[in-house]
Design a protein around this motif. Structure first.
Motif, PDB file in Angstrom:
ATOM      1  N   ARG A  88       0.849  -1.191   0.000  1.00 51.50           N
ATOM      2  CA  ARG A  88       0.000   0.000   0.000  1.00 51.50           C
ATOM      3  C   ARG A  88       0.889   1.248   0.000  1.00 51.50           C
ATOM      4  O   ARG A  88       1.827   1.332   0.780  1.00 51.50           O
ATOM      5  CB  ARG A  88      -0.858  -0.012   1.270  1.00 51.50           C
ATOM      6  N   TYR A  89       0.594   2.162  -0.895  1.00 53.93           N
ATOM      7  CA  TYR A  89       1.395   3.381  -1.020  1.00 53.93           C
ATOM      8  C   TYR A  89       0.554   4.617  -0.749  1.00 53.93           C
ATOM      9  O   TYR A  89      -0.617   4.674  -1.148  1.00 53.93           O
ATOM     10  CB  TYR A  89       1.975   3.509  -2.437  1.00 53.93           C
ATOM     11  N   CYS A 143      13.071  10.739  -4.426  1.00 52.86           N
ATOM     12  CA  CYS A 143      11.804  10.099  -4.812  1.00 52.86           C
ATOM     13  C   CYS A 143      11.918   8.582  -4.751  1.00 52.86           C
ATOM     14  O   CYS A 143      10.989   7.881  -4.352  1.00 52.86           O
ATOM     15  CB  CYS A 143      11.376  10.543  -6.207  1.00 52.86           C
ATOM     16  N   LYS A 144      13.064   8.074  -5.137  1.00 50.49           N
ATOM     17  CA  LYS A 144      13.291   6.634  -5.137  1.00 50.49           C
ATOM     18  C   LYS A 144      13.261   6.090  -3.696  1.00 50.49           C
ATOM     19  O   LYS A 144      12.632   5.068  -3.414  1.00 50.49           O
ATOM     20  CB  LYS A 144      14.651   6.344  -5.773  1.00 50.49           C
ATOM     21  N   GLU A 145      13.920   6.838  -2.854  1.00 46.56           N
ATOM     22  CA  GLU A 145      13.942   6.466  -1.427  1.00 46.56           C
ATOM     23  C   GLU A 145      12.520   6.483  -0.859  1.00 46.56           C
ATOM     24  O   GLU A 145      12.132   5.597  -0.104  1.00 46.56           O
ATOM     25  CB  GLU A 145      14.839   7.474  -0.681  1.00 46.56           C
ATOM     26  N   CYS A 146      11.748   7.500  -1.226  1.00 42.77           N
ATOM     27  CA  CYS A 146      10.361   7.599  -0.767  1.00 42.77           C
ATOM     28  C   CYS A 146       9.574   6.373  -1.207  1.00 42.77           C
ATOM     29  O   CYS A 146       8.827   5.775  -0.439  1.00 42.77           O
ATOM     30  CB  CYS A 146       9.681   8.851  -1.317  1.00 42.77           C
ATOM     31  N   PHE A 147       9.732   6.014  -2.482  1.00 45.36           N
ATOM     32  CA  PHE A 147       8.952   4.884  -3.012  1.00 45.36           C
ATOM     33  C   PHE A 147       9.281   3.604  -2.243  1.00 45.36           C
ATOM     34  O   PHE A 147       8.402   2.823  -1.903  1.00 45.36           O
ATOM     35  CB  PHE A 147       9.220   4.696  -4.508  1.00 45.36           C
ATOM     36  N   ASN A 179       9.930   3.418   0.667  1.00 43.86           N
ATOM     37  CA  ASN A 179       9.304   3.490   1.984  1.00 43.86           C
ATOM     38  C   ASN A 179       7.802   3.732   1.934  1.00 43.86           C
ATOM     39  O   ASN A 179       7.197   4.157   2.916  1.00 43.86           O
ATOM     40  CB  ASN A 179      10.001   4.566   2.817  1.00 43.86           C
ATOM     41  N   GLY A 180       7.211   3.514   0.746  1.00 45.74           N
ATOM     42  CA  GLY A 180       5.752   3.536   0.691  1.00 45.74           C
ATOM     43  C   GLY A 180       5.124   4.848   0.261  1.00 45.74           C
ATOM     44  O   GLY A 180       3.949   5.080   0.502  1.00 45.74           O
ATOM     45  N   LEU A 181       5.885   5.709  -0.391  1.00 39.87           N
ATOM     46  CA  LEU A 181       5.323   6.994  -0.806  1.00 39.87           C
ATOM     47  C   LEU A 181       5.577   7.219  -2.303  1.00 39.87           C
ATOM     48  O   LEU A 181       6.702   7.083  -2.771  1.00 39.87           O
ATOM     49  CB  LEU A 181       5.962   8.142  -0.019  1.00 39.87           C
ATOM     50  N   ILE A 182       4.513   7.593  -3.001  1.00 45.35           N
ATOM     51  CA  ILE A 182       4.638   7.920  -4.423  1.00 45.35           C
ATOM     52  C   ILE A 182       4.746   9.425  -4.565  1.00 45.35           C
ATOM     53  O   ILE A 182       3.853  10.173  -4.156  1.00 45.35           O
ATOM     54  CB  ILE A 182       3.422   7.368  -5.202  1.00 45.35           C
ATOM     55  N   ILE A 183       5.845   9.887  -5.121  1.00 43.38           N
ATOM     56  CA  ILE A 183       6.103  11.321  -5.227  1.00 43.38           C
ATOM     57  C   ILE A 183       7.045  11.549  -6.408  1.00 43.38           C
ATOM     58  O   ILE A 183       7.854  10.677  -6.728  1.00 43.38           O
ATOM     59  CB  ILE A 183       6.689  11.887  -3.898  1.00 43.38           C
ATOM     60  N   GLU A 184       6.919  12.707  -7.051  1.00 42.24           N
ATOM     61  CA  GLU A 184       7.691  12.946  -8.273  1.00 42.24           C
ATOM     62  C   GLU A 184       8.377  14.320  -8.286  1.00 42.24           C
ATOM     63  O   GLU A 184       8.192  15.122  -7.377  1.00 42.24           O
ATOM     64  CB  GLU A 184       6.763  12.844  -9.496  1.00 42.24           C
ATOM     65  N   ILE A 200       7.914  10.395   5.606  1.00 43.92           N
ATOM     66  CA  ILE A 200       8.718   9.598   4.666  1.00 43.92           C
ATOM     67  C   ILE A 200       9.571  10.526   3.792  1.00 43.92           C
ATOM     68  O   ILE A 200      10.764  10.288   3.585  1.00 43.92           O
ATOM     69  CB  ILE A 200       7.809   8.723   3.768  1.00 43.92           C
ATOM     70  N   LEU A 201       8.947  11.609   3.359  1.00 38.56           N
ATOM     71  CA  LEU A 201       9.680  12.564   2.517  1.00 38.56           C
ATOM     72  C   LEU A 201      10.853  13.183   3.276  1.00 38.56           C
ATOM     73  O   LEU A 201      11.983  13.225   2.784  1.00 38.56           O
ATOM     74  CB  LEU A 201       8.720  13.662   2.033  1.00 38.56           C
ATOM     75  N   ALA A 202      10.573  13.650   4.500  1.00 41.32           N
ATOM     76  CA  ALA A 202      11.621  14.300   5.293  1.00 41.32           C
ATOM     77  C   ALA A 202      12.774  13.338   5.548  1.00 41.32           C
ATOM     78  O   ALA A 202      13.953  13.683   5.409  1.00 41.32           O
ATOM     79  CB  ALA A 202      11.029  14.813   6.610  1.00 41.32           C
ATOM     80  N   ASP A 203      12.431  12.114   5.908  1.00 41.64           N
ATOM     81  CA  ASP A 203      13.470  11.106   6.160  1.00 41.64           C
ATOM     82  C   ASP A 203      14.307  10.879   4.901  1.00 41.64           C
ATOM     83  O   ASP A 203      15.536  10.758   4.972  1.00 41.64           O
ATOM     84  CB  ASP A 203      12.829   9.776   6.592  1.00 41.64           C
ATOM     85  N   ALA A 204      13.626  10.824   3.785  1.00 42.33           N
ATOM     86  CA  ALA A 204      14.332  10.574   2.531  1.00 42.33           C
ATOM     87  C   ALA A 204      15.269  11.732   2.214  1.00 42.33           C
ATOM     88  O   ALA A 204      16.420  11.535   1.820  1.00 42.33           O
ATOM     89  CB  ALA A 204      13.334  10.357   1.393  1.00 42.33           C
TER      90      ALA A 204
END
Lengths: 431, 431, 431, 431
Positions: free
Chosen positions: B46-47, B375-379, B381-386, B414-418
């Motif tokens: 689940r993302y 963005c790759k790191e986010c994905f 970890n479950g996050l879709i972002i571009e 997730i974004l901040a961590d990435a």
């Protein structure tokens, strides 16, 4: 008053919809529902549909199996929009298309899901052809129609439509279609001669683009021999062959692809209209693998690959194209249609020419004005039908391929009566 | 291997889908279903969705009320496809749009339903502006993005995209957007000076076309003052003002229209993406009545006016735009989002700039390469972002406006961590 | 009546010459002969020439030495026309040009003799730049003028002139010239920023083309620093630098080439106008050897390399450019001219700006109407002088560089009187 | 070594002249003087000239009467350059042209003096046609050649030449010339059919432009009937008829204008090449008075109206066109030329076709390679002659019309010998 059959709510269209609206002017009614070959208005009037969304509804309106598949998908929270990410619905469509359509026909094209309109599919096709060949020129044909966005519009024969561009439309050479100068002149040979001469003035083309039967152009039919010759000429001069099968394909003129009868193998094929099976926006550009030279994202867009359309299209392929039954049944109806049109033509005191092919046939009237009068008379009597051609002079029959025989007959009777009535009126007023 | 999370059925994409596919490369998974702010893969992962179909899903995936309305419509055999004939669904959409959107904002634009993609809406807009003014030139702005069909592509700032056209793209002057040369240079004044000088080399334009916040261009924001000035300059020089509100509109940056904050009144407005509310293909060109000078059918197409989209769009307008609640709620979330991004920027040892406006904000990384890594790191970890921007250097947050607060927080974490992880890695490898 | 000074034979012009004729309207007389700085009419009136064929007669009319050389050549049956075959006259020109012009300036350009007009030289220059770089776009500048054939016309700033093309003029970006936005804005920096940004909307250019002093554009002068910066920017972005030295070169603004003051080294230089020295049609495109990548005959034409012009041009180079005397003398006259214009400007109750450089200077009036009135008054008093600029507001002094001091003074007195008279009249009528 | 006949000074060409030079490669010699039908090299070799500057020297080199007139003019300080101001020389030319050329032929065209090259005259012609009609498209014909500036280049049939443009050349439709598809196909009828069909894809043209005999295109001759039909079709579709008479006119194919034989009356006529009579740069666009809709200065240029050329052209008109003698004499020579070519063709064991008309005739060889070999052999034996055609396969005889009979015979003997020698060599090596 033009809008005498339109319910009260029609005012909103006058007030808020742009004047560009068109079909609603020929068919002044507000439609509520549609099923199979019929459309029903707000006030309960029922029309037979010989227009089919200009060949977008080859399987009729709201086919129960497609409806069911779509409702199930929505209910289960199937992905509706996901840009061009992979979805289960897309995978199933691709697998089905490969198994049912490509393999049996010996084709190995790749699928490019463009923005969901025919024009977008055409824009992608010519962009790719130009990229691959490094050439600019595209050869299109007289009376061809390929869409209204600038790239597609440049390919369109109709001067009025092209003139609307407001900017120079360059990079296209318009050549005469099969039979343009009559039976004695081979337009393919002339084209070959010009392309073989470095001083003819035609730039070497990136591609030829053509419809095997021209829908908007007046139901002109390219012969098998001409199509084969054009394929040869394209190969000889290093150009790609693009078949725009948006209107003539998906069973409308026979096989799934309209070019099957000629045994040719286009490098690029564009599909849209009836592809989703239910009238949902959906377009596809098929590309031979060796020409699939796009860089990732080189041609993109928000609505590429409509997942709802994947679902209905998949179901439609399974239903109608798994075996020959549908094609055979369509051929039978087409034969009936052609026979009635032939009789109508033969029985008329005026010369009326039967045009087109298969379930994409029609009858050429003396003028666009007369053809329009016939369509108007038909609508008054419960039939939706439209014209095409350089001068809108051809009344074209685009019934759903799934139409029941009695509905086809009923519609054809309305058409025949209208032709006779209008013809009689004309002869009288001329006398 | 890039495709390690992709199920077996992914092979079909390798085999049959054109290499042009792109988002699926960044997000290597096959998605099965989607609901609200989440996408779920075939294998149950689940993302959180911070992409929202590039602002096509402002109300999230498969909103229950929209689903219900659509299912009811389909079940009742509502017209799915009727070219541009009048349907009950269209009437209801127009009435609702008039009542809920136009009237309260003092607008009286007419609705033109173009082919259901943003590019088609843009093509119609510039074609009309050229027709009305009898001029060819259109002024577009640096970093602007307006679509991939030839007419829209000519307006696009990105050289790579334009270069793909394969033909000369003429009739457009690209001018610097607000702030392009820094705060001290007023690019609107410069434009006015050039347009006022008959020897500047710029042809008098038919129109200016702009996004008030540039989505693909890197979340650049035009100031209120600049937008007002541009409106004045357009009027002064007899040009139409077109606001392309396809990505920034429909609540993404505040009001229903993104330009409401500036109090301007564009002559033409293009809408698409989130207009249907459910991700269905749908586009709309709004035209001030005095400029609705189309001839019937002058710009047509098969899929104009998607009836399914009329149904969901109508329901969405009723649900979200009947009062201020949704706008207020969005503002609250936007404020939260901006705060987190600000903190992230402040706490970073590298200079990271917060960009954008409202729920169309993001963070500028040092390079496109770094942004892609984030963005790759986010994905993972479950996050879709571009990303977006000239060099794809801006990580943009395009969460559904309806996202629940805990999902927004989870995604931002997730974004901040990435960002932190990638930054740390970079600093380390640089050391 | 406009033609009151025109002799009877003038009727033939009304009857048989196209309405496109222009200078003859400002100077309604029929000229019989010309010598040095004077033109004489059929009826014996004598005019001082401050127009010099728009800088085509830098050495005055019918210079005795050039006349003699030409008469000798004709008398001896020297080849007048030989397409681009080798002739003794061409060899001598090339040798002389190499020795007297190229070598002392450290230049090693190759000479391409194009059709004998400036426009032809410019067409060849941009065609070559596009061929070499494989790019289409050419950057031209505001108020630039480069000719009237379609390729050259596309480069021209003036909208009216460009508008006459009747077809789309593509492939050119018009950028602000030095000082366009005032002293505080560096237009070269702005250009560099835009070219460095892949999303600015400007295509990478094949070339920059510029005049160092703009003749038709209103005597705008590019600074040394700006010219150097533009050279850098061109190199940085892989573009060729083309200096169109047709009007400003051949001594008009100082050195043989106008760009010598900036120490730059253009890749391509176009020359025409005063090159033949006697007003004969002649044009030359100079190309750095590494860019001389033409295929034989790739750009041809009937009148390339006018042999009569070779003869006079060779003699002119020997006479005027073998040492510094001519340049020094010209500088002295220019200084005198600038001083008088300065006094005129200072003494006027209205703000009159001195513009231009060297013997290509002039005075900016309040409007094109006033400037035209000044020129008319001058003509009445025996002086031929014209305007330039976006609004034809600059009265420009283009006296022969060989003008005798008393003629220069006499002409300037007529000009000063005219400016004062027109100004006084204007002030009176305004009072 | 190619340059074995070139004197020492030839090195300067290698060193300083652009590689674009072409004729000098086929004729490697440095020419010193020329008289009548002969050119003489630096080292005293004498060549018969069957090239005549590609029909620029119809009266031969340095005709004594023209020389004398020019020397007198120069000696008397006649105005050499005066932009487009009225001069006595221009008045005399116009009066003479009116009396000797226009009136006797019932023509009342106005004279527009463009930049002094054929391309400039053509650019002005199509610009005017587009302005008058408000249309963009111009119909040009296969194998047509009209010049190298961008506007003229777009009209040119040759793909290689057009390809050199480096930008899109739009606004032209290239149609098959008379006889292009053989005797059985009437290309004029086909053109009419396409222009009459609003969906053919051809935009309504502003003009047709054609040569009555195609010089560069291979000496193709349009029949009288075809020219008349094209005139009708132009009128019918509201297009102007432009005859480019630059190479075929001024006596080369019969009358002063090449189209006199067909009894047509073009709206615009372009002249250049032999117009000055002495090879001086000079061009003229003739315009029917009702189409002389230029605004003053709308199309300008520095070297419009070469006064030296006015003088020689006036004298040439008086000498050669005051009565029928010259035309009769030319016809006699042409008849002789055609007879010799016919014999050469008949006597050859290979099929050699005689092409062209009048003193613009030639012989088609089996290939461009063979034709080049023939020309090379001729040059070795003292004759200057060149090729033309799509594949440079036609050896064309363009002797001065004033050539003495013995020189014509001598030249034709060299040509016949060369054809026989090359043919024999070919047959031998093939055996």
């Amino acid at each position: 008053m033009a809008y005498d059959h339109v319910s009260a709510s029609a005012n909103i269209f006058e007030r808020r919809e742009s004047r560009v609206r068109s079909y609603c002017r020929a068919f002044p009614a507000v439609f509520r529902s549609a099923e199979g070959s019929h459309l029903t208005t707000e006030d309960g009037r029922r029309y037979i549909d010989f227009l089919s969304g200009c060949s977008t509804l080859n399987y009729g309106h709201n086919h129960p199996a497609l409806k069911q598949a779509l409702i199930e998908y929505i209910t289960s929270n199937g992905v509706a929009h996901g840009l061009d990410m992979h979805t289960r619905a897309k995978a199933r469509f691709l697998e089905t298309f490969e198994q049912i359509i490509l393999k049996p026909r010996g084709l190995d094209h790749r699928a490019m899901f463009t923005g969901p309109t025919g024009a977008n599919a055409v824009e992608a096709a010519i962009k790719l052809a130009r990229k691959i060949t490094g050439r600019t020129n595209v050869v299109a044909f007289s009376n061809g129609f390929h869409g209204m966005t600038l790239g597609a519009l440049a390919l369109t024969g109709n001067a009025g439509k092209r003139g609307g561009a407001g900017v120079a439309l360059s990079g296209v050479t318009h050549e005469p279609y099969d039979g343009y100068f009559g039976d004695d002149t081979d337009t393919a040979d002339q084209l070959d001669q010009r392309l073989s001469d470095p001083s003819s003035g035609i730039d070497k083309p990136a591609a030829f683009i053509l419809e095997t039967v021209q829908g908007e152009g007046g139901l002109n039919v390219a012969s098998k021999a001409w199509l084969q010759r054009i394929e040869q000429i394209a190969r000889k001069h290093g150009a790609l062959l693009i078949v725009d099968d948006i209107q003539a394909g998906i069973g409308r003129t026979g096989g799934f692809f309209s070019f099957e009868r000629a045994g040719i193998r286009p490098d690029i094929i564009t599909l849209a209209k009836s592809l989703s099976g239910m009238g949902l926006p959906f377009a596809l550009t098929l590309i031979r693998p060796e020409f699939d030279q796009w860089k990732p994202g080189e041609h993109n867009g928000t609505f590429r690959g409509n997942n709802h359309a994947f679902v209905t299209a998949t179901r439609a392929l399974e239903l109608f194209w798994s075996d020959d039954a549908f094609e055979t049944e369509t051929a039978r109806k087409a034969s009936r249609l052609r026979k009635v049109l032939k009789q109508l033509s033969d029985s008329s005191s005026l010369v009326l020419r039967v045009k087109g092919k298969g379930m994409m046939s029609g009858i050429e009237m003396q003028s666009g004005e007369i053809a329009a009068e016939v369509c108007k008379e038909c609508f008054r009597n419960g039939l939706i039908i439209e014209t095409s051609g350089s001068h809108d002079e051809v009344v074209k029959v685009l019934a759903p391929l799934t139409i029941r025989e009695e509905d086809l007959d009923a519609g054809l009777k309305i058409l025949a009566d209208a032709v006779r009535a209008v013809t009689a009126r004309r002869l009288k007023s001329a006398a």
